[in-house]
Design an enzyme around this catalytic site. Structure first.
Site, short mmCIF file in Angstrom:
data_model
loop_
_atom_site.label_atom_id
_atom_site.label_comp_id
_atom_site.label_asym_id
_atom_site.label_seq_id
_atom_site.Cartn_x
_atom_site.Cartn_y
_atom_site.Cartn_z
CB SER A 119 1.96 4.69 4.23
OG SER A 119 3.18 4.04 4.49
CG HIS A 140 -2.09 6.86 4.83
ND1 HIS A 140 -1.82 7.05 3.50
CD2 HIS A 140 -0.92 7.07 5.48
CE1 HIS A 140 -0.55 7.37 3.35
NE2 HIS A 140 0.02 7.39 4.54
#
Length: 282
Positions: A119, A140
């Site tokens: 992230s 992600h």
């Protein structure tokens, strides 16, 4: 290239969620973690999540059985050999990810795509430690993976168009709505979200309002489904702090300095839901 088998490294919250999304979509999964206990815990989480979908009448018992049958678990990276794409979903730690990626490089064929669920860590930087930089990409996912529609697809400087196209196609097959993002710290969503959470901690620390009122204000005033402080507890205060520290280091801009209250709570071990206490008590 159509992906038939996905390997996942990490059976924690993100890893087992990705495994569930793939298995429900008809894709075979090999989920690997460091211990048998870890992979079994991940599998049990998937089973419980599928049970909740059955209760909501979104799945049948037969769907659950079929999905679980598609997930194989292992503690050996050699078992990832049949995957066309492997997603690394380990803890948000650069050194750990590098170690895993280099182990994967040694096990996987040259044509296998490797994606990271990071992230905040640079895709370009991670790609550079592999021998497949053109086949390396960021995927992600957002928590909880089975429910959240978004996948940020992050292209590093070296990522090929073919790799991007394959991963975008896979994301859509999982029922997700992907957005394509250039490599930069925090990408798009967390670049905006985590500093907002950090600012909520500053507001709390300054005593401008109670945690409950800060969260109510953002829910009612900005139409957010959950307030920033409750969201921080869900994400993990340690994760929020780690992300802010990455931004401060990478951008060199003081606007990304972590709130001292956030640092203090992490130091106290009040990390949110996972420890039973963060901003709120669970």
């Amino acid at each position: 290239m159509a992906i038939q088998t996905v390997g996942i490294v990490g059976a924690g919250t993100m890893g087992n969620g990705i495994a569930q999304a793939c298995a429900v979509s008809g894709i075979d999964v090999v989920m690997v973690d460091i211990s048998e206990a870890a992979v079994q815990k991940g599998l049990a989480t998937v089973s419980g999540s599928l049970d909740r979908l059955i209760k909501k009448e979104k799945l049948t018992e037969a769907d659950k059985a079929a999905a679980l049958a598609r997930i194989k678990t292992s503690t050996d990276y050699a078992d990832l050999g049949g995957a066309q794409l492997v997603i690394e979903a380990a803890t948000e730690n650069y050194e750990l990810k590098v170690k895993i990626l280099q182990q994967l490089d040694a096990q996987l064929g040259d044509d296998v795509i490797v994606a990271t669920n990071t992230s905040s860590i640079s895709i370009t930087q991670l790609a550079a430690v592999t021998r497949r930089a053109d086949k390396f990409i960021g995927m992600h996912f957002f928590n909880p993976v089975p429910m959240m529609a978004l996948v940020e697809i992050i292209v590093g400087l070296q990522t090929s168009d073919a790799t991007h196209a394959t991963v975008k196609q896979l994301s859509e097959r999982l029922g997700k709505s992907p957005i394509t993002v250039k490599n930069a710290p925090g990408f798009v969503v967390n670049r905006i979200l985590v500093p907002m959470i950090n600012e909520a901690f500053f507001v709390l620390a300054e005593g401008l309002a109670s945690a409950e009122d800060i969260d109510a204000g953002m829910k009612l005033g900005c139409n957010q489904p959950i307030g920033p402080l409750a969201l921080a507890d869900m994400i993990g205060l340690d994760v929020c702090l780690a992300v802010m520290e990455v931004y401060l280091k990478e951008f060199g801009d003081s606007k990304y300095r972590p709130c001292p209250l956030l640092k203090e709570m992490v130091a106290a071990g009040r990390l949110g839901r996972k420890t039973g206490r963060g901003v709120y008590t669970y």
